[in-house]
Design a protein around this motif. Structure first.
Motif, PDB file in Angstrom:
ATOM      1  N   PRO A 217      29.455  63.251  38.829  1.00  0.00           N
ATOM      2  CA  PRO A 217      29.021  62.671  40.414  1.00  0.00           C
ATOM      3  C   PRO A 217      27.613  62.003  40.030  1.00  0.00           C
ATOM      4  O   PRO A 217      27.026  62.453  39.153  1.00  0.00           O
ATOM      5  N   ALA A 218      27.474  61.218  41.123  1.00  0.00           N
ATOM      6  CA  ALA A 218      26.475  60.425  41.180  1.00  0.00           C
ATOM      7  C   ALA A 218      25.866  59.864  42.354  1.00  0.00           C
ATOM      8  O   ALA A 218      26.723  59.881  43.208  1.00  0.00           O
ATOM      9  N   ALA A 219      24.539  59.697  42.409  1.00  0.00           N
ATOM     10  CA  ALA A 219      24.040  59.055  43.826  1.00  0.00           C
ATOM     11  C   ALA A 219      24.249  57.472  43.687  1.00  0.00           C
ATOM     12  O   ALA A 219      24.419  56.797  42.902  1.00  0.00           O
ATOM     13  N   THR A 220      24.070  56.849  44.824  1.00  0.00           N
ATOM     14  CA  THR A 220      24.140  55.436  44.938  1.00  0.00           C
ATOM     15  C   THR A 220      22.799  54.781  44.184  1.00  0.00           C
ATOM     16  O   THR A 220      23.210  53.820  43.584  1.00  0.00           O
ATOM     17  N   ALA A 221      21.842  55.691  44.107  1.00  0.00           N
ATOM     18  CA  ALA A 221      20.737  55.038  43.235  1.00  0.00           C
ATOM     19  C   ALA A 221      21.168  55.011  41.618  1.00  0.00           C
ATOM     20  O   ALA A 221      20.714  54.178  41.046  1.00  0.00           O
ATOM     21  N   ASP A 222      22.120  55.783  41.539  1.00  0.00           N
ATOM     22  CA  ASP A 222      22.477  55.936  40.158  1.00  0.00           C
ATOM     23  C   ASP A 222      23.413  54.771  39.659  1.00  0.00           C
ATOM     24  O   ASP A 222      23.247  53.968  38.792  1.00  0.00           O
ATOM     25  N   VAL A 223      24.367  54.371  40.606  1.00  0.00           N
ATOM     26  CA  VAL A 223      25.131  53.181  40.662  1.00  0.00           C
ATOM     27  C   VAL A 223      24.347  52.121  40.597  1.00  0.00           C
ATOM     28  O   VAL A 223      24.609  50.981  39.871  1.00  0.00           O
ATOM     29  N   ARG A 224      23.317  51.777  41.325  1.00  0.00           N
ATOM     30  CA  ARG A 224      22.470  50.669  41.348  1.00  0.00           C
ATOM     31  C   ARG A 224      21.765  50.485  40.031  1.00  0.00           C
ATOM     32  O   ARG A 224      21.579  49.620  39.428  1.00  0.00           O
ATOM     33  N   ALA A 225      21.234  51.659  39.489  1.00  0.00           N
ATOM     34  CA  ALA A 225      20.466  51.595  38.165  1.00  0.00           C
ATOM     35  C   ALA A 225      21.425  51.089  37.051  1.00  0.00           C
ATOM     36  O   ALA A 225      21.100  50.527  35.997  1.00  0.00           O
ATOM     37  N   TRP A 226      22.744  51.603  37.079  1.00  0.00           N
ATOM     38  CA  TRP A 226      23.544  51.248  36.151  1.00  0.00           C
ATOM     39  C   TRP A 226      24.070  49.891  36.146  1.00  0.00           C
ATOM     40  O   TRP A 226      24.246  49.032  35.117  1.00  0.00           O
ATOM     41  N   SER A 227      24.264  49.360  37.662  1.00  0.00           N
ATOM     42  CA  SER A 227      25.144  48.089  37.481  1.00  0.00           C
ATOM     43  C   SER A 227      24.164  46.879  37.764  1.00  0.00           C
ATOM     44  O   SER A 227      24.207  45.712  37.159  1.00  0.00           O
ATOM     45  N   GLY A 228      22.706  47.285  38.083  1.00  0.00           N
ATOM     46  CA  GLY A 228      21.963  46.255  38.646  1.00  0.00           C
ATOM     47  C   GLY A 228      22.177  45.450  39.901  1.00  0.00           C
ATOM     48  O   GLY A 228      21.364  44.672  40.269  1.00  0.00           O
ATOM     49  N   LEU A 229      23.076  46.053  40.533  1.00  0.00           N
ATOM     50  CA  LEU A 229      23.493  45.449  41.962  1.00  0.00           C
ATOM     51  C   LEU A 229      22.789  46.360  42.688  1.00  0.00           C
ATOM     52  O   LEU A 229      22.339  47.569  42.698  1.00  0.00           O
ATOM     53  N   ALA A 230      22.735  46.026  44.106  1.00  0.00           N
ATOM     54  CA  ALA A 230      21.712  46.427  45.105  1.00  0.00           C
ATOM     55  C   ALA A 230      22.363  47.807  45.919  1.00  0.00           C
ATOM     56  O   ALA A 230      22.865  47.545  47.008  1.00  0.00           O
ATOM     57  N   GLY A 231      23.075  48.579  45.015  1.00  0.00           N
ATOM     58  CA  GLY A 231      23.603  49.746  45.954  1.00  0.00           C
ATOM     59  C   GLY A 231      24.944  49.700  46.161  1.00  0.00           C
ATOM     60  O   GLY A 231      25.588  50.661  46.608  1.00  0.00           O
TER      61      GLY A 231
END
Length: 390
Positions: A217-231
């Motif tokens: 499980p992950a937060a939207t901030a984690d998705v952003r940190a992984w992808s470099g995309l804006a959330g």
């Protein structure tokens, strides 16, 4: 609420670090959404730690057979991803890749029309010949002499053009410079265009699903940190109905797939050796599920780390002994740090703990280190040394 230990075990399970997987290397690269690979040999250890019976040649074959590629993608970092994923995902990353290069070279590239630069680069590459970044930049520099070749080159190979780094770079035990080619030239088709924008961001939705399957499980901030995309807010909003939510100990909302594994927090976690820049650590904004904040700098510095009870508890490296020559018994001494993929008959895997180990932990680290030494040396060495706390 999911505490750090529960998140840790979920991460290990999805990263194939709680139990080695039986799946083929191609399926593992796909499941993991790629492996960070700016150090060309590191993904081999990453897959060895995750797959039962992994053979380095299997990954090398995937590269030479064009089933996986090395390319700038998430966070503008070189990743090893499947051909299918770079075709499907690259267009969604285009704007971010341009902006990240501009973040470094905005002043130098201020007078450059990036669409014109892309067209000029395509004209140069129309002959199908791969080129280094410097060669490609020099070929267009007469039209844009002011920026210099470095800014032009980085924008071409990591920003405006979908490109891949060709083998033998990234092949097991091969040292090779970077030769770049267009994705369309190497894979025989253009990247997928983005669907007509309706706010739901279908490509982003697939990225979120795939990320949660491998990292949640992950937060939207984690998705952003992984992808470099804006959330990916449109994608997350569109997916809400098919996701479940939790809270972490800080109160952050965590998103997850309903049927994804969330093991019992007391599930034993085996020792695992991770390569430099492994995404099991770098793939999060909040990395405390797997590494203490005090040690966070190790991951961005490229340290190779050891997981003990699921958490970063040591660093590791290879102390060189002798290096095998041309197969006729020739050996030469080495005094520099060993790069993964070099083969030394007397190399030693050296572990430096970040905390004191119990006797059983030390034994387990040594046992797994012996297996790693054998993997890196094709069975010629099983030498490991576990130092005292560093």
């Amino acid at each position: 609420m999911l505490d750090a230990r529960a998140l840790n075990r979920a991460t290990l399970a999805r990263q194939l670090l709680l139990e080695r997987g039986e799946l083929p290397a191609l399926d593992a690269v796909s499941h993991l959404c790629g492996l960070q690979a700016q150090e060309p040999q590191e993904p081999f250890t990453g897959l060895w730690s995750r797959l039962r019976g992994f053979r380095p040649g299997a990954l090398s074959d995937l590269l030479t057979e064009r089933q996986v590629v090395r390319t700038h993608l998430m966070r503008r970092t070189v990743h090893l991803v499947t051909a299918a994923d770079v075709l499907a995902w690259r267009a969604r990353h285009n704007a971010m890749l341009r902006q990240r290069v501009l973040g470094v070279y905005r002043r130098e590239l201020a007078g450059v029309d990036l669409d014109e630069l892309a067209s000029a680069g395509r004209e140069v590459l129309a002959d199908g010949e791969p080129r280094s970044m410097a060669q490609l930049a020099r070929a267009v520099a007469d039209r844009w002499p002011e920026p210099g070749t470095r800014p032009l080159g980085e924008m071409l190979v990591a920003g405006v053009l979908p490109m891949v780094q060709l083998p033998p770079r990234g092949v097991w035990r091969q040292k090779a410079g970077v030769r770049n080619a267009l994705v369309s030239s190497w894979l025989g088709r253009e990247i997928d265009p983005l669907p007509t924008e309706d706010g739901s961001d279908p490509v982003g939705q697939e990225l979120v699903r795939r990320y949660l399957a491998a990292y949640g499980p992950a937060a939207t901030a984690d998705v952003r940190a992984w992808s470099g995309l804006a959330g990916l807010p449109g994608a997350v909003a569109a997916l809400r109905g098919e996701l479940v939510t939790f809270r972490d100990e800080r109160g952050r909302e965590l998103l997850d797939l309903p049927d994804a594994p969330r093991p019992d927090p007391e599930t034993p976690a085996p020792v695992r050796f991770l390569p430099a820049f492994d995404n099991a650590i770098l793939g999060y904004d909040d990395r405390t599920r797997i590494i203490d904040d005090a040690d966070r700098g190790l991951s961005v510095a490229g340290a190779r780390v050891v997981l003990v009870d699921g958490r970063v508890a040591a660093t590791w490296d290879v102390e060189p002994g002798t290096v095998t020559g041309n197969g006729k018994g020739t050996r030469t001494s080495r005094t520099t740090r060993t790069t993964q993929g070099e083969r030394g008959a007397e190399d030693t895997v050296v572990v430096t703990p970040l905390r004191a180990f119990s006797r059983s932990e030390r034994a387990e680290v040594a046992e797994e280190g012996e297996q790693l030494a054998a993997f890196l040396s094709d069975g010629e060495s099983a030498r490991v040394r576990v130092d005292r706390e560093g």
